[in-house]
Design an enzyme around this catalytic site. Structure first.
Site, PDB file in Angstrom:
ATOM      1  N   HIS A 134     -33.513 -26.088 -49.276  1.00 16.50           N
ATOM      2  CA  HIS A 134     -34.632 -25.274 -49.739  1.00 16.50           C
ATOM      3  C   HIS A 134     -34.102 -24.001 -50.403  1.00 16.50           C
ATOM      4  CE1 HIS A 134     -38.295 -22.604 -48.566  1.00 16.50           C
ATOM      5  NE2 HIS A 134     -38.335 -22.957 -49.825  1.00 16.50           N
ATOM      6  N   GLU A 154     -32.007 -22.561 -47.221  1.00 16.01           N
ATOM      7  CA  GLU A 154     -32.360 -23.158 -45.920  1.00 16.01           C
ATOM      8  C   GLU A 154     -31.941 -24.618 -45.987  1.00 16.01           C
ATOM      9  OE1 GLU A 154     -36.253 -21.355 -43.613  1.00 16.01           O
ATOM     10  OE2 GLU A 154     -36.597 -22.736 -45.223  1.00 16.01           O
ATOM     11  N   SER A 161     -40.379 -27.069 -49.876  1.00 16.27           N
ATOM     12  CA  SER A 161     -40.448 -25.841 -49.085  1.00 16.27           C
ATOM     13  C   SER A 161     -41.343 -26.026 -47.872  1.00 16.27           C
ATOM     14  CB  SER A 161     -40.959 -24.688 -49.950  1.00 16.27           C
ATOM     15  OG  SER A 161     -42.172 -25.052 -50.549  1.00 16.27           O
ATOM     16  N   ASN A 167     -40.822 -20.024 -44.231  1.00 18.90           N
ATOM     17  CA  ASN A 167     -42.230 -20.100 -44.615  1.00 18.90           C
ATOM     18  C   ASN A 167     -43.159 -20.266 -43.421  1.00 18.90           C
ATOM     19  OD1 ASN A 167     -41.717 -19.657 -47.263  1.00 18.90           O
ATOM     20  ND2 ASN A 167     -41.850 -21.800 -47.896  1.00 18.90           N
TER      21      ASN A 167
END
Ligand code: 3H9
Length: 711
Positions: free
Chosen positions: A436, A448, A415, A486
């Protein structure tokens, strides 16, 4: 007649065929064409009945959604809508049999209900999905559907927007007969059967409308459920109101009420946002430098390295999609724990009615546990989901490079870590990609897909395509720290922590964002994910931080005390044995003590400021990502936030929301924050540029067409 609609004859039965690929949407010309065909039939003594059918893969998927945008922006005039056409069909003295295959959605179902009979292929679906676009049925769907299906079913269909399969549609009275085999031939035969009978008009069928006594609790329960399950959405409540009108007013007045509510919804920001989401979900699949014809790598067998929460969830995703999957862990105990978790998750899905026991049994058979990499040699795709640390990831990829067949996709579920560095552990960086998944992997829709510097187009195209098969929405992103989701989440949560350190209560921060529409507040989200995750990352990257820049510290202190969130029974909140949160006075006291020591002045902070600081922190970082080319388009960022971070769909995503507020307003507010809080709030150059030019993020994406391939 328009060439979008053809009129032919089969003996004494007229056949009206709609040909507006790909989904026979009711674009300009289609309703007119159907209307003309009905008129011709009425004048033709040789015709006794008619069949209305869709050419190609489906009946009618609804109104042309692109037209809504033109209407609300004043680019086209608002016409009389579909109502006159539907009355023309319903008033036809020659019965009209509507033959449905594929989907009869929205305006498609409304047209079908104005016909005198409906027949359908067994795998067809009908539905009123308008609420998903922030509107309600606008062509008497809320008035005719309860007359066919009853009030309760109509409420459910119009409020949830979920389709109903043809066999169920027969059960509810929406469809009269299923036709196995050739639909057109069956529909023509059916039309001959009913040609001599009087044609029943749906609008006159009041038998299922119920009494006030029966309906009042239905509407009350629907409103209650809507307020919790579709919190903040206006269209579902409007749909209930329109159906209520159907039960209380004569048909024509009910239609008037529906129209009033439809227009109100159509011109709302919510509808514009949700239409943006509809097209956005399709647009993210389009990668400018990867043509549609790019060859795909068949993925018939997968393998997952790491049987922790993520690895187990990912294995379930493959098994659910019918793809056999190996699940490996280094030691038996971890593997057993992983499998037990999978079984627990499946059992709860059966309990909640999401899956049948038979389906689950089949899925479980597809998941094969293993302690070694031996079986990985014939896997078409491997997903690494081991503990988040570069050294370990590289070790795993070195091993994968040794055992996996040439051409296999080597994906990492990291991540945060650098995909290129992970790929450098192999001799085939072109096969390495980031996938991800979001936790829980078997539930969350977002995937992702991280493009490394060397990742091949075939590998990217395959992962994008595969995401659909896995029931995910794949969004291609570039390889930067935290990728897109993130990376933006960092500044968002940073602000939430600052706000607490400046005097807002934990509950006030979360409440302001939940009231804004977020599924969860940022602090509660931290507790759910585990505060130690961010703490560990912050420690790992501390050396990269610019000295002298303010950093939040209270969360790290909580971690030092072992308060990691839900899993330790305490974080920002405290939790009971069922993980039910409650405010923790100890946290409030500790934060006050720490901030006094740090000489941070305390004040009351209004909810509006809480929202602006958190959301504009997202937007400002999103603008940087966009400018740097790590996201292809603003809408890609929106889709990531809607599907992975609980951002409210009716606000369209953070970038769309900023466009709606106006980038000049957002920029000015960011400048204010910069004055108050310093460098950390430096406006992204792209935000400044677009604000000064009076443009939107959406314009930037259109103009640039950047690729997310930047290293
Ligand atoms: C309505 O009807 C209001 C009424 O009450 C009347 C009021 C007066 N319009 O999804 P796909 C495009 S509201 C325009 O990839 P699938 C789509 O963008 C409407 N375009 O295919 C895509 O374009 P591109 C209520 C539409 O097989 C291409 O068609 N109806 C429309 O995976 C293929 O679509 C709905 O909300 C449209 N209505 O899924 C249904 N529909 O290739 C919306 C599709 O350029 N549609 N396109 O990206 C769907 O749910 C799915 O498209 C469907 C097919 C299930 C039909």
């Amino acid at each position: 007649m328009s060439d979008l609609v053809q009129l032919t004859k089969n003996g004494d039965i007229a056949v009206i065929t709609i040909n507006n690929p790909p989904v026979n949407a009711l674009s300009p010309g289609v309703p007119e064409g159907i209307g003309e065909a009905i008129e011709q039939i009425s004048k033709d003594p040789g015709v006794r009945a008619a069949v209305l059918i869709g050419g190609g893969r489906t009946f009618i998927a609804g109104a042309d959604i692109k037209e809504f945008e033109k209407m609300t922006s004043g680019k086209t005039e608002r016409g009389a809508g579909l109502l006159p056409l539907l009355l023309k069909i319903e008033n036809s003295t020659k019965p009209v049999v509507v033959a449905i295959h594929g989907n009869a959605f929205g305006g498609g179902l409304e047209i079908a209900m104005s016909g005198h009979y409906r027949v359908a292929s067994p795998d067809a679906q009908v539905g009123q999905p308008e609420v998903k676009l922030g509107i309600i049925p606008g062509a008497a769907g809320t008035q005719r559907l309860p007359r066919l299906a009853g009030v309760e079913k109509a409420v459910e269909m119009c409020v949830e927007g979920k389709p109903v399969k043809a066999p169920d549609a027969v059960k509810y009275g929406i469809v009269d007969r299923l036709i196995e085999g050739d639909l057109l031939a069956g529909a023509i035969a059916f039309a001959r059967e009913v040609a001599a009978k009087p044609a029943p008009k749906t609008r006159e069928r009041n038998g299922k409308l119920g009494t006030a006594e029966q309906n009042t609790p239905i509407f009350a329960a629907a409103r209650e459920t809507t307020r919790t399950k579709q919190r903040g959405f206006m269209a579902p409540l409007a749909a209930i109101e329109a159906i209520e009108a159907a039960t209380k007013l004569p048909f024509e007045q009910g239609c008037e009420k529906e129209k009033e509510l439809f227009v109100k919804c159509l011109f709302s920001d919510q509808s514009k946002a949700l239409i943006h989401v509809f097209f956005g979900e399709r647009e993210v699949a389009k990668i400018p430098d990867i043509p549609k014809e790019t060859p795909l790598i068949p993925v018939n067998k997968a393998a997952v390295a790491g049987a922790g929460t993520m690895g187990g969830g990912i294995a379930m995703v493959f098994a659910n999609a019918g793809i056999p999957v190996l699940l490996k862990d280094a030691d038996q105990a971890a593997l057993d724990r992983g499998l037990a978790n999978i079984q627990k998750n499946y059992a709860s899905s059966v309990k909640r009615g999401r899956f049948t026991q038979q389906f689950v049994d089949e899925c479980l058979k597809r998941i094969q546990p293993t302690l070694s990499f031996d079986g990985f040699s014939d896997a078409d795709m491997v997903i690494e989901a081991v503990f988040e640390g570069m050294a370990l990831k590289k070790e795993v990829f070195t091993e994968l490079d040794r055992v996996c067949k040439s051409g296999a996709i080597l994906a990492s579920n990291t991540s945060t870590l650098n995909i290129d560095e992970i790929a450098s552990a192999t001799s085939r960086p072109e096969s390495v990609i980031g996938t991800h998944f979001f936790s829980p992997a078997n539930v969350m829709r977002l995937l992702e897909i991280v493009r490394g510097r060397a990742t091949s187009k075939e590998v990217i195209a395959t992962c994008m395509q595969l995401s659909k098969k896995l029931g995910k929405i794949g969004v291609l992103v570039g390889n930067c720290r935290g990728f897109v989701g993130n990376r933006m989440f960092g500044p968002y949560r940073r602000e939430a922590q600052f706000l607490v350190e400046e005097g807002a209560s934990v509950e006030a921060v979360d409440k302001a964002l939940v009231d804004y529409g977020m599924a969860m507040g940022p602090l509660a989200t931290g507790d759910l994910a585990g505060l130690d995750v961010g703490w560990r990352i912050r420690k790992e990257y501390r050396h990269l931080e610019k000295p002298g820049i303010r950093q939040p510290f209270a969360e790290d202190r909580l971690c030092e005390m072992g308060r990691y969130g839900q899993k330790t029974g305490a974080g920002w909140y405290k939790y009971d044995e069922n993980r039910k949160p409650s405010g923790d006075p100890e946290v409030a006291e500790l934060v006050r003590k720490w901030t006094t020591e740090a000489k941070i002045s305390q004040r009351q902070i209004p909810a509006e400021e809480i929202v602006d600081r958190c959301i504009y922190a997202l937007v400002n970082e999103g603008a940087r990502i966009l400018e740097e080319g790590y996201a292809l388009r603003a809408v890609d960022i929106d889709i990531i936030y809607l599907n992975g971070y609980g951002f409210p769909a009716y606000r369209g995503g953070p970038m769309w929301y900023a466009d709606t507020v106006g980038l000049k307003n957002v920029y000015d507010r960011v400048l204010e924050f910069q004055k108050q809080h310093g460098e950390i709030w430096e406006p992204a150059p792209l935000l400044k540029q677009l604000a000064e030019q009076g443009k939107k993020f959406a314009d930037f994406a259109k103009e640039q067409g950047v690729a997310a391939s930047k290293p």
